[in-house]
Write a protein that holds these residues in place. Sequence first.
Motif, short mmCIF file in Angstrom:
data_model
loop_
_atom_site.label_atom_id
_atom_site.label_comp_id
_atom_site.label_asym_id
_atom_site.label_seq_id
_atom_site.Cartn_x
_atom_site.Cartn_y
_atom_site.Cartn_z
N ASN A 74 44.93 36.31 27.36
CA ASN A 74 43.70 36.61 28.13
C ASN A 74 44.11 36.34 29.54
OD1 ASN A 74 41.84 37.12 26.10
ND2 ASN A 74 41.23 35.20 25.71
N THR A 75 44.43 37.59 30.40
CA THR A 75 44.90 37.31 31.68
C THR A 75 43.83 38.09 32.73
OG1 THR A 75 47.07 37.59 31.04
CG2 THR A 75 46.83 37.92 33.21
N PRO A 76 43.37 37.43 33.64
CA PRO A 76 42.33 37.89 34.39
C PRO A 76 42.87 39.28 34.78
CG PRO A 76 42.50 35.60 35.17
CD PRO A 76 43.79 36.04 34.12
N PRO A 77 41.85 40.36 34.98
CA PRO A 77 42.33 41.62 35.52
C PRO A 77 42.72 41.38 36.91
CG PRO A 77 40.07 41.59 34.69
CD PRO A 77 40.64 40.21 34.65
N THR A 78 43.66 42.27 37.49
CA THR A 78 44.33 42.31 38.86
C THR A 78 43.06 42.22 39.90
OG1 THR A 78 45.88 43.63 38.06
CG2 THR A 78 45.48 43.61 40.66
N GLY A 79 43.31 41.09 40.66
CA GLY A 79 42.37 40.84 41.87
C GLY A 79 41.43 40.07 41.54
N ARG A 80 41.02 39.58 40.13
CA ARG A 80 39.97 38.85 39.78
C ARG A 80 40.90 37.45 39.33
NH1 ARG A 80 36.09 41.56 35.81
NH2 ARG A 80 34.73 39.90 36.40
N CYS A 129 45.12 32.64 40.49
CA CYS A 129 45.58 32.24 39.05
C CYS A 129 47.14 32.31 38.98
CB CYS A 129 45.09 33.22 38.24
SG CYS A 129 43.26 33.13 37.83
N VAL A 130 47.72 31.29 38.00
CA VAL A 130 48.93 31.11 37.90
C VAL A 130 49.01 31.20 36.29
CG1 VAL A 130 50.94 29.66 37.98
CG2 VAL A 130 49.37 29.84 39.69
N GLY A 131 49.26 32.38 35.96
CA GLY A 131 49.50 32.64 34.19
C GLY A 131 48.13 33.13 33.65
N PRO A 132 48.17 33.17 32.54
CA PRO A 132 47.13 33.65 31.62
C PRO A 132 45.90 32.65 31.45
CG PRO A 132 48.72 33.12 30.30
CD PRO A 132 49.35 33.03 31.51
N GLU A 143 46.54 27.49 33.94
CA GLU A 143 46.65 26.10 34.02
C GLU A 143 46.32 25.55 35.34
OE1 GLU A 143 50.33 24.48 32.56
OE2 GLU A 143 50.49 25.98 30.94
N HIS A 144 46.61 26.42 36.41
CA HIS A 144 46.45 25.95 37.53
C HIS A 144 44.98 25.61 37.88
CE1 HIS A 144 46.71 26.08 42.12
NE2 HIS A 144 45.93 27.04 42.14
N HIS A 145 43.98 26.58 37.65
CA HIS A 145 42.64 26.28 38.02
C HIS A 145 42.16 25.20 37.07
CE1 HIS A 145 43.05 30.12 40.39
NE2 HIS A 145 42.60 29.05 41.16
N GLY A 146 42.56 25.35 35.72
CA GLY A 146 42.04 24.29 34.75
C GLY A 146 42.42 22.83 35.32
N ALA A 147 43.52 22.53 35.80
CA ALA A 147 43.84 21.19 36.39
C ALA A 147 42.95 21.05 37.62
CB ALA A 147 45.32 21.34 36.84
N ARG A 148 42.67 22.09 38.41
CA ARG A 148 41.91 21.69 39.40
C ARG A 148 40.43 21.53 39.37
NH1 ARG A 148 45.04 23.65 44.37
NH2 ARG A 148 43.14 24.56 45.57
#
Length: 106
Positions: A4-10, A23-26, A43-48
């Motif tokens: 699941n990758t966020p759509p472009t721009g989201r 976002c950094v990755g799926p 991973e990036h926003h999950g950690a934040r």
Amino acid sequence: MVVNTPPTGRRCPATHPEDPTPCVGPVVVTVLDRFNAGADGCEHHGARLLASLDGGRVYARPHAAPGTAIRVFQAAAGIRPFCWLDGPRTEPSQRSEIENRVRHGH
């Protein structure tokens, strides 16, 4: 494998509205607060997000690579809560877990 990758721009659902970072990755983790409310994220926003929760937990999504939840957990320990906000960090609740351990000699 479903990724699941966020759509472009989201950005992923774990992104705080005031966090300006992309976002950094799926989407690979689910972060839950102490009441079991949660959000899926990269991973990036999950950690934040995890760093900004008191009593939060992180779980890898079924399609995530081995060690994903551990990486997010370890990254969160070095991130200040609500790290996108500027200002002095004088209280323990405003500092990262690692900063608090260093200040208290642990």
